[in-house]
Design a protein around this motif. Structure first.
Motif, mmCIF file in Angstrom:
data_model
loop_
_atom_site.group_PDB
_atom_site.id
_atom_site.type_symbol
_atom_site.label_atom_id
_atom_site.label_comp_id
_atom_site.label_asym_id
_atom_site.label_seq_id
_atom_site.Cartn_x
_atom_site.Cartn_y
_atom_site.Cartn_z
ATOM 1 N N GLN A 1 -135.467 14.421 -49.154
ATOM 2 C CA GLN A 1 -136.629 14.679 -49.997
ATOM 3 C C GLN A 1 -136.193 14.852 -51.453
ATOM 4 O O GLN A 1 -135.307 15.634 -51.754
ATOM 5 C CB GLN A 1 -137.369 15.953 -49.554
ATOM 6 N N CYS B 1 -145.348 8.496 -57.752
ATOM 7 C CA CYS B 1 -144.274 7.755 -58.427
ATOM 8 C C CYS B 1 -144.970 6.619 -59.171
ATOM 9 O O CYS B 1 -145.010 5.479 -58.691
ATOM 10 C CB CYS B 1 -143.244 7.249 -57.422
ATOM 11 N N ASN C 1 -132.543 18.276 -49.633
ATOM 12 C CA ASN C 1 -133.716 18.456 -50.481
ATOM 13 C C ASN C 1 -133.264 18.640 -51.925
ATOM 14 O O ASN C 1 -132.451 19.521 -52.214
ATOM 15 C CB ASN C 1 -134.517 19.685 -50.057
ATOM 16 N N LYS D 1 -138.255 15.778 -54.774
ATOM 17 C CA LYS D 1 -139.570 16.203 -55.248
ATOM 18 C C LYS D 1 -139.484 16.726 -56.674
ATOM 19 O O LYS D 1 -138.640 17.557 -56.992
ATOM 20 C CB LYS D 1 -140.144 17.286 -54.333
ATOM 21 N N SER D 2 -140.364 16.229 -57.510
ATOM 22 C CA SER D 2 -140.432 16.644 -58.914
ATOM 23 C C SER D 2 -139.107 16.442 -59.635
ATOM 24 O O SER D 2 -138.750 17.205 -60.523
ATOM 25 C CB SER D 2 -140.879 18.117 -59.029
ATOM 26 N N HIS E 1 -138.904 11.174 -48.420
ATOM 27 C CA HIS E 1 -139.995 11.687 -49.251
ATOM 28 C C HIS E 1 -139.596 11.577 -50.719
ATOM 29 O O HIS E 1 -138.675 12.273 -51.157
ATOM 30 C CB HIS E 1 -140.313 13.140 -48.899
ATOM 31 N N LEU F 1 -141.395 12.196 -54.107
ATOM 32 C CA LEU F 1 -142.636 12.801 -54.585
ATOM 33 C C LEU F 1 -142.502 13.190 -56.064
ATOM 34 O O LEU F 1 -141.571 13.896 -56.447
ATOM 35 C CB LEU F 1 -142.973 14.049 -53.764
ATOM 36 N N GLU F 2 -143.419 12.711 -56.874
ATOM 37 C CA GLU F 2 -143.455 13.069 -58.293
ATOM 38 C C GLU F 2 -142.151 12.700 -59.013
ATOM 39 O O GLU F 2 -141.653 13.449 -59.843
ATOM 40 C CB GLU F 2 -143.746 14.560 -58.468
ATOM 41 N N CYS F 3 -141.606 11.550 -58.680
ATOM 42 C CA CYS F 3 -140.438 11.020 -59.397
ATOM 43 C C CYS F 3 -140.989 10.057 -60.452
ATOM 44 O O CYS F 3 -141.083 8.845 -60.210
ATOM 45 C CB CYS F 3 -139.473 10.342 -58.435
ATOM 46 N N LEU G 1 -135.058 19.430 -55.476
ATOM 47 C CA LEU G 1 -136.366 19.868 -55.959
ATOM 48 C C LEU G 1 -136.293 20.251 -57.432
ATOM 49 O O LEU G 1 -135.492 21.108 -57.831
ATOM 50 C CB LEU G 1 -136.856 21.071 -55.145
ATOM 51 N N SER G 2 -137.122 19.627 -58.253
ATOM 52 C CA SER G 2 -137.247 19.966 -59.671
ATOM 53 C C SER G 2 -135.908 19.938 -60.401
ATOM 54 O O SER G 2 -135.621 20.800 -61.231
ATOM 55 C CB SER G 2 -137.897 21.352 -59.828
ATOM 56 N N HIS H 1 -142.895 8.635 -47.595
ATOM 57 C CA HIS H 1 -143.898 9.113 -48.539
ATOM 58 C C HIS H 1 -143.425 8.786 -49.953
ATOM 59 O O HIS H 1 -142.381 9.273 -50.393
ATOM 60 C CB HIS H 1 -144.120 10.620 -48.396
#
Length: 199
Positions: free
Chosen positions: A110, A162, A87, A112-113, A134, A136-138, A89-90, A158
């Protein structure tokens, strides 16, 4: 653990990040043997080279989460031979190292962000055991490599928020195990009737 304030160095203004490493077995009796470490944290003052060496030395690690303003992913990820879940994340990463494609046991990935992420490795399809992807928000991601169509075990893809991704690979229909496809709030439009999702 908060990623906003380092409890050891509260006055520094360096980027904050959080590292969570999880492993299901008990720690060995000797605390010097960190190969089976369950959980560790590093503050923002930690040198990136030291961070890389610390993480990639955990050869039995199954799950790794990197969260916060980390500028790059450890380049020697392939040393984590047992890793099943990753993962990010951010983070502030722009590219993933090619070594991620050598994680033969990875089942869950994953991102995300990760707003600055511009591209995935062209050979990401070599993740032959991957079941869930996943993204997400790339926001800066523009392209999904064609090699994703080689992920024979991919069940869930998912691709949400994007906004610069305008198309899926032409041979996306080759993903025979795919059950979930989410392309909400992307730039993808047109006929997806060639996609057959298996119940």
């Amino acid at each position: 653990m908060s990623v906003d304030i380092c409890p050891f160095h509260p006055d520094n203004n360096l980027p904050k990040f959080q590292i969570i490493c999880i492993y299901e077995e008990l720690l060995p009796s000797s605390t010097r043997n960190l190969e089976k470490l369950v959980h560790f944290g590093l503050c923002a003052c930690t040198n990136i080279a030291s961070l890389t060496e610390s993480i990639c030395g955990l050869q039995y690690l199954r799950k790794l989460t990197l969260k916060g303003s980390i500028p790059e992913v450890p380049k020697e990820l392939d040393r984590l031979e047992c890793l099943e879940e990753l993962n990010l994340l951010s983070t502030r990463i722009k590219h993933l190292p090619d070594s991620i494609c050598l994680l033969k046991h990875l089942k869950f990935l994953q991102l995300k962000s990760c707003w600055l992420l511009e591209q995935l490795p062209e050979d990401v399809g070599r993740l032959e055991c991957l079941e869930e992807l996943h993204l997400l928000e790339c926001m800066f991601l523009r392209k999904i490599p064609n090699s994703i169509c080689e992920m024979k075990r991919l069940k869930c893809f998912h691709l949400t928020d994007c906004i610069l991704v305008e198309k899926l690979p032409d041979e996306i229909g080759r993903l025979k195990c795919l059950k979930e496809l989410n392309i909400e709030r992307t730039g993808i439009s047109g006929d997806l009737s060639h996609m057959v999702l298996h119940p």
